[in-house]
Design a protein around this motif. Structure first.
Motif, PDB file in Angstrom:
ATOM      1  N   HIS A   1      36.322  41.744  55.389  1.00 55.73           N
ATOM      2  CA  HIS A   1      35.462  42.900  55.671  1.00 55.73           C
ATOM      3  C   HIS A   1      34.433  43.089  54.559  1.00 55.73           C
ATOM      4  O   HIS A   1      34.542  42.497  53.480  1.00 55.73           O
TER       5      HIS A   1
ATOM      6  N   SER B   1      36.120  45.185  43.151  1.00 59.16           N
ATOM      7  CA  SER B   1      34.863  45.477  42.453  1.00 59.16           C
ATOM      8  C   SER B   1      35.145  45.872  41.008  1.00 59.16           C
ATOM      9  O   SER B   1      34.465  45.402  40.087  1.00 59.16           O
TER      10      SER B   1
ATOM     11  N   ASP C   1      46.591  29.380  38.331  1.00 58.02           N
ATOM     12  CA  ASP C   1      47.007  30.240  39.440  1.00 58.02           C
ATOM     13  C   ASP C   1      48.192  29.600  40.139  1.00 58.02           C
ATOM     14  O   ASP C   1      48.205  28.401  40.403  1.00 58.02           O
TER      15      ASP C   1
END
Ligand SMILES: Cc1cc2nc3c(=O)[nH]c(=O)nc-3n(C[C@H](O)[C@H](O)[C@H](O)COP(=O)(O)OP(=O)(O)OC[C@H]3O[C@@H](n4cnc5c(N)ncnc54)[C@H](O)[C@@H]3O)c2cc1C
Ligand code: FES
Lengths: 529, 104
Positions: free
Chosen positions: A47, A301, A33
């Motif tokens: 959140h 997701s 990365d």
């Protein structure tokens, strides 16, 4: 040249999930990365996510990231940070820039999981210090702990603009307005309602035309646009802000795939130039896969599941799992993916305008154009229990894939059903115990606990609350309606927190009974807490 | 500009407060945070001026991609301050074109 069986490029949710799946199958994996911290976008997402239990719904993105990292560590996966992949060449050779030195690696298979980059729009003064990407603001406040500015204009009402606006409020910034050139709010209605009820105006059909300031932003000029998105002269409004955040969409970072020679296509629904992929995410080059936002802008997701499917396909090709095991995995992952890809905001529905829900309810026009439900339009929805005493009101009016409310209710009052995009209904035969768990877990902060028999002439509204300072019992202030306008005086009678609600408090305020259906937020009196 | 209390984030895992030099002045920031974060906490928004038009630039992407935030760090030009961790004793200077200046 160092060898691995699998090279994963990008340590976001997609890359990490792929690496974990491959390592679990027994493969030797390395993840690169370019960032100094792993996790990709996840560590900025403080959140709670939507979805079902299997998608880790109601868990905050940052927590999902921590879990992935812990798992990668347990499995001994090599995650090399500050390592920018420069190119993928023939025979799956990969060159990586690590500490100013180009190193070469080789693998049997490569998964590209480089995510997306923020889009920009040019306007006068856009290069002044103080104009920044919404993602930059998120990095500053949620990773570095620094407020990006004092008073902010958010440009873009997609989920990114809405979520980041809410997070700016949580960080203690003021948000002057959210604007969108489109005539409708781009993101989930529940994300919009979360911010509008705090009093932030949301202007659709508005664009930013100028950032003014000598050395940095001192104000922003916005203007209404016509149907061709051209600013209408005379409609300009100058807002005194020191920061302008741009959230006008993301584009897949697919250059590595393109340069490697993968067949590409331009797909507006996916956010731009993307590689053409097989069912398992394989590009036109054998054993080079893409997964996550790089293959088309979606959600974490779905990025995680895509990563797992790609890794499972590679594990099968390299002989680590057999055809039967692969088929089982593929079916399970595909099913999970189709659940999360369903609903009005599904990737396939980009740009579509829905007037009715799957159930046939008319979607609130006010929600779509102003970002909050109007009371009259809300009354058409099924989850308004008007029965006496303590009851819940669910203001979830679009088909989005999410069902934690159904799982969490101990009394079984809430029904979503197996199709998780269904709008929640109430089982009238079950009695609400008033526990408030649904208020605390709903990722859209769309559930309220109403008691119309609190005291003579007064009732209470329990609402989700995620700001500091947390009001205390006895605090007085104003109750705000869905648009953020004050409607009456309110007194806090209880503040409930518990582990299951994970830092979302249920604030219970006392208001006159005739305001129970309009009071949806609490604003403490100035000077008070 | 520092967030002292946040409703969701408990700890930003900052290093200790250290001193560094910003345009010749001794200032403080947390070791390990980005240089850009330390500067923003002090209210600094201008990181560099462009070569030809001398226009100010500041943090734009915060993830090392746009190069708007480059400054002269320890005498080296073009250092992306949004992704470079702060260390004690660093010298950080506003960049003018490709060179350091005094911040004016
Ligand atoms: C404000 C906001 C709110 C969101 N809310 C939700 C939500 O509620 N639910 C949800 O499911 N999703 C949400 N998302 C979306 C989610 O964050 C992304 O879909 C997800 O992070 C994509 O995962 P990824 O692994 O594909 O890419 P990323 O998370 O972007 O990770 C890609 C990684 O690749 C690295 N990389 C890129 N190029 C290179 C290279 N050349 N060499 C080495 N490394 C490289 C990057 O540094 C990065 O770490 C939200 C996104 C935003 C911005
Ligand atoms: S702000 Fe873009 S590189 Fe630092």
């Amino acid at each position: 040249m160092k060898r691995y069986e699998l090279i994963v490029i990008g340590a976001g949710p997609s890359g990490l999930s792929a690496a974990i799946e491959a390592a679990e199958a027994g493969m030797q994996v390395v993840v690169f990365d370019e960032n100094g911290r792993p996790g990709g976008q996840l560590f900025k997402q403080i959140h709670k996510f939507f979805g079902s239990k299997e998608h880790q719904a109601k868990v905050r993105g940052v927590r999902i990231g921590e879990n992935l990292l812990a798992k990668a560590k347990d499995l001994g996966i090599h995650v090399i940070l500050d390592a920018t992949v420069l190119g993928i060449y023939k025979n799956k050779e990969v060159s990586v820039l690590i500490e100013d030195e180009v190193q070469n690696y080789k693998a049997d298979a490569v998964i590209i999981a480089t995510g997306a980059a923020e889009n920009m729009i040019p306007f006068k003064g856009w290069d002044l210090p103080g104009v920044m990407g919404a993602g930059a603001a998120q990095t500053m406040m949620n990773i570095q702990g620094i407020r990006p500015g004092g008073k902010i204009l958010m440009v873009g009402s997609g989920n990114v603009g809405l979520v980041v606006s809410f997070q700016l409020l949580q960080a203690g910034c003021e948000v002057a307005a959210i604007i969108d050139a489109a005539p409708r709010v781009g993101g989930y209605g529940v994300h919009a309602s979360k911010v509008t009820r705090t009093g932030i105006p949301l202007y659709t059909s508005y664009t930013v035309i100028e950032a003014k300031g000598v050395d940095s932003v001192e104000s922003a000029v916005i203007a209404r646009v016509d149907e061709c998105f051209q600013p209408i002269p005379g409609t300009e409004i100058e807002l005194g802000v020191d920061t302008i955040c741009i959230a006008v969409g993301l584009s897949p970072m697919s250059q590595l795939a393109d340069n490697a020679g993968c067949q590409m296509e331009f797909a507006p629904g996916k956010g731009g130039n993307v590689p053409v992929l097989s069912e398992t995410g394989e590009t036109s080059i054998a054993n080079v896969y893409c997964a996550g936002d790089v293959a088309g802008i979606e959600e974490a997701s779905s990025a995680m599941i895509q990563g797992k499917i790609a890794a499972a396909a590679i594990a099968r090709d390299l002989g680590y799992i057999d055809d039967i095991e692969f088929a089982e995995k593929k079916t399970a992952y595909a099913e999970s993916l189709s659940k999360i890809r369903a609903g009005m905001f599904a990737p396939g529905n980009k740009g579509k305008v829905f007037e009715k829900t799957d159930e046939g309810f008319t979607i609130s026009d006010s929600l779509l154009t102003k970002g909050y439900l109007s009371e009259s339009e809300l009354s058409a929805f099924p989850a308004l229990d008007a029965s006496g005493g303590t009851h819940i009101v669910i203001e979830c009016t679009q088909n989005i894939p999410c069902d934690p409310c159904q799982d969490v209710c101990p009394a079984g009052c809430i029904i979503v059903g197996n199709t998780i995009t269904q709008i929640p209904k109430l089982d009238k035969d079950k009695k609400c115990s008033g526990c408030g768990l649904c208020v605390g877990v709903c990722s859209g902060q769309a559930i309220f606990l109403v008691n119309d028999q609190y005291e003579d002439g007064y009732g209470t509204v329990g609402l989700p609350y995620e700001f500091l300072p947390l009001p205390a019992k006895g605090d007085v202030g104003k109750a705000l309606d869905r648009s953020g306008a004050p409607v009456c005086d309110a007194t806090v009678v209880e503040v409930r927190t518990n582990k299951a609600m994970d830092k979302t408090a249920m604030l219970v305020m006392k208001v006159p009974v005739d305001q129970l259906s309009s009071a949806r937020f609490f604003k403490a009196a100035e000077g008070g807490n | 500009m520092r967030i002292v209390a946040h409703p969701i984030i408990e700890d930003y895992q900052k290093g200790p407060l250290v001193q560094f030099l910003y345009n010749g002045e001794t200032v403080e920031g947390h070791a390990g945070e980005s240089i850009a974060a330390a500067l923003r906490a002090m209210g600094v928004r201008i990181h560099r001026y462009t070569t030809k038009q001398h226009k100010p630039r500041g943090v734009f992407c915060a993830i090392g991609r746009c190069t708007d935030c480059v400054m002269v760090v320890n005498g080296v030009s073009n250092v992306r301050t949004c992704i470079t961790p702060l260390e004690a004793g660093m010298t950080v200077q506003t960049q003018f074109g490709l060179k350091a200046g005094d911040g004016k």
